[in-house]
Design a protein around this motif. Structure first.
Motif, short mmCIF file in Angstrom:
data_model
loop_
_atom_site.label_atom_id
_atom_site.label_comp_id
_atom_site.label_asym_id
_atom_site.label_seq_id
_atom_site.Cartn_x
_atom_site.Cartn_y
_atom_site.Cartn_z
N THR A 11 39.04 66.08 57.58
CA THR A 11 39.21 64.95 58.51
C THR A 11 40.21 63.95 57.97
O THR A 11 41.08 63.45 58.70
N PHE A 12 40.08 63.63 56.68
CA PHE A 12 41.00 62.68 56.05
C PHE A 12 42.44 63.19 56.10
O PHE A 12 43.37 62.44 56.39
N ALA A 13 42.62 64.49 55.82
CA ALA A 13 43.96 65.07 55.83
C ALA A 13 44.59 64.97 57.22
O ALA A 13 45.78 64.66 57.36
N LEU A 14 43.79 65.21 58.25
CA LEU A 14 44.32 65.15 59.61
C LEU A 14 44.60 63.71 60.05
O LEU A 14 45.56 63.45 60.77
N LEU A 15 43.76 62.78 59.61
CA LEU A 15 44.03 61.37 59.92
C LEU A 15 45.30 60.89 59.24
O LEU A 15 46.04 60.07 59.80
N THR A 16 45.55 61.40 58.03
CA THR A 16 46.80 61.02 57.36
C THR A 16 48.00 61.58 58.10
O THR A 16 49.07 60.97 58.07
N CYS A 17 47.83 62.72 58.77
CA CYS A 17 48.93 63.27 59.58
C CYS A 17 49.30 62.30 60.69
O CYS A 17 50.48 62.12 61.01
N VAL A 18 48.27 61.67 61.29
CA VAL A 18 48.53 60.67 62.34
C VAL A 18 49.27 59.48 61.75
O VAL A 18 50.26 58.99 62.31
N ALA A 19 48.79 59.02 60.60
CA ALA A 19 49.37 57.82 59.98
C ALA A 19 50.82 58.05 59.55
O ALA A 19 51.70 57.23 59.83
N VAL A 20 51.07 59.16 58.87
CA VAL A 20 52.43 59.38 58.36
C VAL A 20 53.41 59.71 59.48
O VAL A 20 54.61 59.48 59.35
N PHE A 21 52.89 60.22 60.61
CA PHE A 21 53.79 60.45 61.74
C PHE A 21 54.32 59.13 62.28
O PHE A 21 55.49 59.03 62.69
N GLU A 22 53.46 58.11 62.29
CA GLU A 22 53.91 56.79 62.72
C GLU A 22 54.97 56.27 61.76
O GLU A 22 55.94 55.61 62.17
N VAL A 23 54.80 56.55 60.46
CA VAL A 23 55.82 56.17 59.48
C VAL A 23 57.12 56.91 59.76
O VAL A 23 58.21 56.33 59.71
N LEU A 24 57.01 58.20 60.07
CA LEU A 24 58.19 59.01 60.37
C LEU A 24 58.98 58.43 61.54
O LEU A 24 60.22 58.36 61.51
N CYS A 25 58.26 58.00 62.58
CA CYS A 25 58.93 57.46 63.76
C CYS A 25 59.67 56.16 63.46
O CYS A 25 60.61 55.80 64.18
N SER A 26 59.24 55.45 62.44
CA SER A 26 59.86 54.17 62.10
C SER A 26 61.04 54.30 61.15
O SER A 26 61.75 53.30 60.92
N LEU A 27 61.25 55.48 60.57
CA LEU A 27 62.34 55.65 59.62
C LEU A 27 63.69 55.59 60.33
O LEU A 27 63.86 56.20 61.39
N PRO A 28 64.66 54.87 59.77
CA PRO A 28 66.01 54.83 60.37
C PRO A 28 66.61 56.23 60.53
O PRO A 28 67.29 56.50 61.52
N PHE A 29 66.33 57.10 59.58
CA PHE A 29 66.84 58.47 59.65
C PHE A 29 66.34 59.18 60.90
O PHE A 29 67.09 59.83 61.62
N THR A 30 65.05 59.03 61.19
CA THR A 30 64.47 59.70 62.36
C THR A 30 64.96 59.08 63.65
O THR A 30 65.27 59.77 64.62
N GLN A 31 65.01 57.77 63.67
CA GLN A 31 65.45 57.09 64.90
C GLN A 31 66.90 57.41 65.23
O GLN A 31 67.27 57.52 66.39
#
Length: 231
Positions: free
Chosen positions: A211-231
């Motif tokens: 459960t923790f591993a999957l919740l971290t997937c949600v959290a780090v995806f939000e980080v990914l969306c905020s990266l200048p590289f991704t945007q």
């Protein structure tokens, strides 16, 4: 160096600072196949919980058929209706469903009075939801990786490849850290199986880690969306 396309200056291209986007895509790939590997690796726990039912020896077949069939349906839905959803939607919602399913599964470990057949059907439904969600998530991840350099597609695939190993190590670690519990007493061969389930703390720790591993997937995806590289 300034990037120019058709004579238009697009400014300095962003770089993947500290390989953050690569690491996150790897982790998302791992999370994509984490649920299925978690279910099949916990076979010992489920065999104990389904003790005394008609599913105690063949539940893995039911899980496999349900998961694979629902994944095929999910893939068909993703192909037909994928253009109606954004890439973010196709990734974030399946991850939420994954997390909710495993949060619920972790809670079931603590329930010592639940009817084994009811637990079987609820777990079967969980595998179906995970199958559909996994197909949609996989399409979203590879769709996102496709707009990045090819190495990021490799990151997703490498993460998927290591999902099974990660789950197995988590299972071994939780089993070694817990005392063995005999929860199923079959008694006389002519008697009906009598199963007295006690909380399996190794299974609880195992599903908590999932459960923790999957919740971290949600959290780090939000980080990914905020990266200048991704945007």
């Amino acid at each position: 160096m300034t990037l120019r396309i058709f004579g238009l200056s697009l400014g300095e291209p962003h770089i993947d600072a500290h390989n953050m986007a690569y690491i996150i895509m790897f982790w998302e790939g791992l999370g994509n196949l984490f649920p299925w590997n978690a279910f099949i690796t916990a076979a010992g726990y489920f065999a104990t919980r389904f003790c005394g039912t008609a599913f105690s020896e063949n539940f893995e077949n039911f899980f496999s058929i349900a998961f694979m069939s629902s994944q095929t349906i999910g893939l068909a839905l993703a192909v037909k209706y994928g253009n109606m959803m954004t890439l973010r939607t196709r990734i974030i919602y399946p991850l939420f469903w994954y997390s909710a399913i495993f949060l619920m599964t972790t809670g079931f470990v603590l329930d010592t009075v639940m009817d084994p057949e009811l637990l079987f059907y609820l777990t079967l439904l969980s595998t179906i939801v995970c199958g559909v969600s996994g197909a949609i998530l996989s399409g979203g991840l590879f769709g996102l990786a496709a707009v990045m350099p090819p190495v990021y597609t490799g990151a997703v695939m490498n993460g998927q490849g290591l999902a099974g190993l990660t789950v197995s190590l988590a299972s071994i670690g939780t089993i070694l850290a817990s005392d063995p519990v005999d929860t199923c007493d079959t008694g006389d061969t002519e008697a009906v199986d009598v199963c007295d389930y006690k909380v399996d703390w190794s299974a609880f720790a195992y599903f908590s880690i999932a459960t923790f591993a999957l919740l971290t997937c949600v959290a780090v995806f939000e980080v990914l969306c905020s990266l200048p590289f991704t945007q």
